[in-house]
Design an enzyme around this catalytic site. Sequence first.
Site, mmCIF file in Angstrom:
data_model
loop_
_atom_site.group_PDB
_atom_site.id
_atom_site.type_symbol
_atom_site.label_atom_id
_atom_site.label_comp_id
_atom_site.label_asym_id
_atom_site.label_seq_id
_atom_site.Cartn_x
_atom_site.Cartn_y
_atom_site.Cartn_z
ATOM 1 N N ALA A 107 -20.193 47.294 16.903
ATOM 2 C CA ALA A 107 -18.917 47.987 16.618
ATOM 3 C C ALA A 107 -18.377 48.647 17.881
ATOM 4 O O ALA A 107 -19.157 49.130 18.698
ATOM 5 C CB ALA A 107 -19.124 49.039 15.543
ATOM 6 N N PRO A 108 -17.062 48.657 18.056
ATOM 7 C CA PRO A 108 -16.012 48.200 17.136
ATOM 8 C C PRO A 108 -15.701 46.704 17.201
ATOM 9 O O PRO A 108 -14.858 46.236 16.460
ATOM 10 C CB PRO A 108 -14.784 49.012 17.578
ATOM 11 C CG PRO A 108 -15.016 49.249 19.043
ATOM 12 C CD PRO A 108 -16.505 49.379 19.227
ATOM 13 N N GLY A 109 -16.331 45.959 18.098
ATOM 14 C CA GLY A 109 -16.175 44.508 18.009
ATOM 15 C C GLY A 109 -15.540 43.826 19.205
ATOM 16 O O GLY A 109 -15.213 42.646 19.141
ATOM 17 N N GLY A 110 -15.358 44.548 20.314
ATOM 18 C CA GLY A 110 -14.759 43.934 21.503
ATOM 19 C C GLY A 110 -15.513 42.683 21.915
ATOM 20 O O GLY A 110 -14.936 41.607 22.069
ATOM 21 N N LYS A 111 -16.816 42.835 22.066
ATOM 22 C CA LYS A 111 -17.595 41.681 22.540
ATOM 23 C C LYS A 111 -17.807 40.676 21.416
ATOM 24 O O LYS A 111 -17.840 39.472 21.648
ATOM 25 C CB LYS A 111 -18.909 42.157 23.150
ATOM 26 C CG LYS A 111 -18.625 43.007 24.374
ATOM 27 C CD LYS A 111 -19.826 43.504 25.073
ATOM 28 C CE LYS A 111 -19.438 44.546 26.107
ATOM 29 N NZ LYS A 111 -18.929 45.822 25.532
ATOM 30 N N ARG A 133 -18.741 52.619 11.190
ATOM 31 C CA ARG A 133 -18.356 51.792 12.339
ATOM 32 C C ARG A 133 -18.424 50.313 11.971
ATOM 33 O O ARG A 133 -17.649 49.499 12.473
ATOM 34 C CB ARG A 133 -19.256 52.103 13.547
ATOM 35 C CG ARG A 133 -18.958 53.474 14.154
ATOM 36 C CD ARG A 133 -19.917 53.830 15.285
ATOM 37 N NE ARG A 133 -19.847 52.951 16.426
ATOM 38 C CZ ARG A 133 -18.951 53.019 17.407
ATOM 39 N NH1 ARG A 133 -18.028 53.960 17.383
ATOM 40 N NH2 ARG A 133 -18.988 52.187 18.417
ATOM 41 N N ASP A 185 -25.472 45.395 23.525
ATOM 42 C CA ASP A 185 -24.529 46.268 24.226
ATOM 43 C C ASP A 185 -24.917 47.671 23.761
ATOM 44 O O ASP A 185 -24.376 48.200 22.799
ATOM 45 C CB ASP A 185 -23.094 45.902 23.815
ATOM 46 C CG ASP A 185 -22.062 46.602 24.666
ATOM 47 O OD1 ASP A 185 -22.315 46.795 25.868
ATOM 48 O OD2 ASP A 185 -20.994 46.948 24.132
ATOM 49 N N CYS A 215 -22.552 51.012 29.277
ATOM 50 C CA CYS A 215 -21.419 51.500 30.066
ATOM 51 C C CYS A 215 -21.838 52.795 30.751
ATOM 52 O O CYS A 215 -21.145 53.792 30.694
ATOM 53 C CB CYS A 215 -20.175 51.664 29.196
ATOM 54 S SG CYS A 215 -20.397 52.767 27.818
HETATM 55 N N1 SAM Z 1 -20.377 46.091 21.597
HETATM 56 C C1 SAM Z 1 -19.360 47.019 21.178
HETATM 57 C C2 SAM Z 1 -18.010 46.521 21.657
HETATM 58 O O1 SAM Z 1 -17.955 45.752 22.627
HETATM 59 O O2 SAM Z 1 -17.003 46.866 21.031
HETATM 60 C C3 SAM Z 1 -19.683 48.432 21.619
HETATM 61 C C4 SAM Z 1 -21.037 48.878 21.190
HETATM 62 S S1 SAM Z 1 -21.409 50.571 21.493
HETATM 63 C C5 SAM Z 1 -21.644 50.592 23.204
HETATM 64 C C6 SAM Z 1 -23.024 50.692 20.855
HETATM 65 C C7 SAM Z 1 -23.160 50.606 19.367
HETATM 66 O O3 SAM Z 1 -24.535 50.662 19.021
HETATM 67 C C8 SAM Z 1 -22.500 51.742 18.602
HETATM 68 O O4 SAM Z 1 -21.569 51.226 17.685
HETATM 69 C C9 SAM Z 1 -23.645 52.439 17.884
HETATM 70 O O5 SAM Z 1 -23.295 52.893 16.595
HETATM 71 C C10 SAM Z 1 -24.692 51.359 17.800
HETATM 72 N N2 SAM Z 1 -26.083 51.888 17.686
HETATM 73 C C11 SAM Z 1 -26.493 53.170 17.752
HETATM 74 N N3 SAM Z 1 -27.832 53.246 17.570
HETATM 75 C C12 SAM Z 1 -28.266 52.003 17.389
HETATM 76 C C13 SAM Z 1 -29.541 51.443 17.130
HETATM 77 N N4 SAM Z 1 -30.641 52.194 17.053
HETATM 78 N N5 SAM Z 1 -29.606 50.128 16.962
HETATM 79 C C14 SAM Z 1 -28.493 49.362 17.034
HETATM 80 N N6 SAM Z 1 -27.270 49.841 17.284
HETATM 81 C C15 SAM Z 1 -27.166 51.135 17.466
#
Ligand code: SAM
Length: 462
Positions: A115-119, A142, A181, A234
């Site tokens: 989330a939110p789904g860019g990749k 999310r 990510d 990031c």
């Molecule tokens: N890949 C997304 C994009 O490009 O739009 C952005 C992802 S963001 C950097 C990381 C995501 O990992 C968040 O949505 C968060 O809620 C989720 N997250 C948090 N803890 C996590 C866990 N233990 N396992 C998997 N995902 C987790």
Amino acid sequence: MELPEKFVERVLRDLGAGEGAALCAALDGAPEVSVRLNEAKCDGAGIPDVVAQGAAERVPWSPQGFYLAERPQFTFDSDFHAGAYYVQEASSQFVGHLLRDVPTRGARILDLCAAPGGKTTLYASLAGPEGLVVANEIDRKRAQVLADNVRKWGTGNVAVTCCEPGRMADFAGWFDVVAVDAPCSGEGMFRKDAGARAAWSEGNVRLCAARQEEILRAAWRLLKPGGTLIYSTCTFNREENEGSLERLSAEVGDEAVACGAIAAAEAWGIVCGRVGAFRTFRFYPHRARGEGFFASVVRKAEDAACRGRLPRGRRQPIAAVDRTTEAELRRWVREPERMRFGVVADTCYAWYEAQADAVAALSAALPVICSGVALGQLFKGRLKPDPALAFFAGLDRAATAVAELDEEQALRYLRRQEVAPAAFAEGMNLVAARGRALGFAKRIGGRVNNLYPQSLRILKGE
Ligand code: SAM
């Protein structure tokens, strides 16, 4: 808000005074604005105005990526709501470049932190109708936003799941590509997001690193021998980047093998490196045109151990449809021969045949929030189309009348306000603007029943 003191100290120590100061200065500058086009929605209707009319410049590592000269009001652009592009930070688009020499068409790709789904939307475009992207998000709210963005992108080849990565263990060795990510301390977002500065602490860096280790371990198990792992954050600090890779490398040993060279990265100002078999790429905003980002890639050896076994005998939520229903559903898609039709609860769906069994296996084992294309519900043998069907790039427009609206009427539609009936035929209409579908509406006499979903409607500027 100032940059956190401990962060500045570390950057000056790690990068040296000159380079560190240049990074800090860049973090106080203005961020770039960039988008990535949805090629499935640009073929017929053309390039969206935000790109065609501004002095847009190409993102060198992303064939569909463009920097915009200024930030438009995306909310008031019907192309944005039609899923013609995704507003995505340029550095993040580099994950597509990492897969340039990987056969992604028809691949099974897991986006583990989605989330939110860019990749996810980028992977969905790469995988194509023969492929499947499983987009997982641990946080339920999310995950709903992710599902909305996936529907809008309209490729019909994504399943959104909502679980902790460890819960996917039954799918060990199942994925050709696994992307992590990772949730991180977000130092690369310091330029864009004041909240990231406020939330930063050394303690949080350590916490994130521990979480990343756990996620990476789960990701490695889910990857097929010969498959590709992408790890990105990031943030800038070593602990969450090279450190996380070192910890995984120590565990998997020579199961991790290097990929071929990644073209041109240095020429774009990206700092390239290695951690064991991993190739690493650092984006610093004073060097490369984008926000702070870290990406890395590695392959799993062909002869790596794999103990995948899919669960059997669990409840299957997808039911088959009868012939009459199928005949009605087939009318709505351009390539019915490539699709399988079914029902979940009381909604009819279509999945690309190539991955329909895979989606069924996922649906029986994991909390799947959405998958394939929601077509709609049947009333007296006729389909009442689901909003998701309007976004589907494979929708057959001959199935219903099309009301083409001008931008002003389109924005009224997207706000769920009343729209003028002139453009509408009696009965169900697909609503479009600039040739791109936005949703459905039903005209009954002089009134138009606006069927745009409440949850998506524009609230801003009312
Ligand atoms: N890949 C997304 C994009 O490009 O739009 C952005 C992802 S963001 C950097 C990381 C995501 O990992 C968040 O949505 C968060 O809620 C989720 N997250 C948090 N803890 C996590 C866990 N233990 N396992 C998997 N995902 C987790």
